[in-house]
Design an enzyme around this catalytic site. Structure first.
Site, PDB file in Angstrom:
ATOM      1  N   GLY A  63       0.846  -1.182   0.000  1.00 50.56           N
ATOM      2  CA  GLY A  63       0.000   0.000   0.000  1.00 50.56           C
ATOM      3  C   GLY A  63       0.881   1.231   0.000  1.00 50.56           C
ATOM      4  N   THR A  64       0.317   2.350  -0.383  1.00 52.71           N
ATOM      5  CA  THR A  64       1.178   3.510  -0.553  1.00 52.71           C
ATOM      6  C   THR A  64       0.839   4.674   0.372  1.00 52.71           C
ATOM      7  OG1 THR A  64      -0.140   3.987  -2.519  1.00 52.71           O
ATOM      8  CG2 THR A  64       1.963   2.949  -2.863  1.00 52.71           C
ATOM      9  N   THR A  65       0.087   5.681  -0.062  1.00 48.51           N
ATOM     10  CA  THR A  65       0.074   6.958   0.648  1.00 48.51           C
ATOM     11  C   THR A  65      -1.211   7.205   1.441  1.00 48.51           C
ATOM     12  OG1 THR A  65       1.463   7.833  -1.121  1.00 48.51           O
ATOM     13  CG2 THR A  65       0.469   9.425   0.375  1.00 48.51           C
TER      14      THR A  65
ATOM     15  N   ALA B 131       3.902   5.084  -7.259  1.00 47.80           N
ATOM     16  CA  ALA B 131       3.212   4.086  -6.443  1.00 47.80           C
ATOM     17  C   ALA B 131       1.926   4.613  -5.829  1.00 47.80           C
ATOM     18  CB  ALA B 131       4.140   3.578  -5.340  1.00 47.80           C
TER      19      ALA B 131
END
EC number: 3.4.25.1
Length: 303
Positions: A67-69, A247
């Protein structure tokens, strides 16, 4: 509600495991501790369950979905937690509609970044942990207690984090015990060792695009006056992060995929309707389309 049989845990034949060894009963108010002692195979591998697959070998973590942000902002009387929808697997997009923001109880929510499998289990187990405590004790944990419970879970993942399986939550909540309701919004970030920090600046971000999201929020935070404006700034910060971080996924108008967000105030934790997020995302894109028109494509730039 309290446990009516304080000695039942260590003698109940229906509960397998260390109970037969004469060890002292576990802390019943912690669901994670209960599972660790009674049924460790039901826990995520990083928190005491059986090790399997890439989690037990180094060098195999690069192809796990990540997962990213995640971003969080405080506003007068509450806090907003929002996240993008993209997960990556190496240099590939693993998912475009991943849920990364979870309501964990009436006044808290967590956003997840890092190794997706572990991070999602963090969020789900943490929600059960809070509910389990409230059912047994009859009262909810204080906000400080909620922070400590999540810090213990993150610390339990340290061994896996040292192998590359890092999962970091971002906790947002409303402190019902705060003296000033207008300043009761709370944002807490964690490091891989379980250390935590209560944000005082009013905003925070974790994940691969966090540096870009924080820079955006730093410039836009003065525009936050209520929950709706905070949601817009959060979406704009995620848009900026997606612009520079491959991403992080921005609003996808073609597929109809937008960030998810939760507002937490005196009325409790509420998911922001997707229709409202879509409307704000279109406003952000439209404003950026006008403001970012420069270079050879700008008006008058044709030769």
């Amino acid at each position: 509600m309290t446990w009516q049989f304080p000695d039942r845990l260590s003698t109940n034949s229906a509960l397998p495991g260390p109970a037969f060894s004469g060890q002292p009963a576990v802390d019943l108010s912690s669901f994670a501790d209960f599972l660790r002692r009674q049924a460790p195979e039901l826990l995520p591998a990083a928190l005491g369950g059986a090790q399997s697959g890439p989690a037990s070998s180094s060098g195999g973590t690069g192809q796990l979905p990540h997962g990213t942000t995640i971003v969080a902002l405080k506003y007068p009387g509450g806090v907003v937690l929002a996240g993008d929808r993209r997960s990556t697997q190496g240099n590939m997009i693993a998912g475009r509609d991943v849920k990364k923001v979870y309501i964990t109880d009436d006044y808290t929510a967590t956003g997840i970044a890092g190794t997706a499998a572990i991070a999602v289990e963090f969020a789900r187990l943490y929600a059960v942990e809070l509910e389990h405590y409230e059912k047994l004790e009859g009262v909810p944990l204080t906000f400080a207690g909620k922070v400590n419970r999540l810090a213990i879970m993150v610390r339990g993942n340290l061994a896996a984090a040292m192998q590359g399986l890092v999962a970091l939550p971002l906790l947002a909540g409303y402190d019902i015990d705060a003296r000033d309701p207008e300043g009761a919004g709370r944002i807490v970030s964690f490091d891989a060792a379980g250390g935590w920090n209560l944000e005082e600046e009013g905003y925070q971000s974790v994940g691969s695009g966090s540096i870009f999201a924080k820079s955006s929020m730093k410039k836009l935070y003065s525009q936050v006056v209520d929950a709706d404006s905070a949601v817009r700034v959060a979406i704009e910060a995620l848009y900026d992060a997606a612009d520079d971080d491959s991403a992080t996924g921005g609003p996808d108008l073609v597929r109809g995929i937008y960030p998810t967000a939760v507002t937490i105030g005196a009325e409790g934790a509420l998911e922001v309707p997707e229709s409202r997020i879509a409307e704000l995302a279109r406003e952000v894109i439209q404003s950026r389309s006008r403001a970012d028109t420069f270079g050879p494509d700008a008006a008058g730039g044709d030769k």
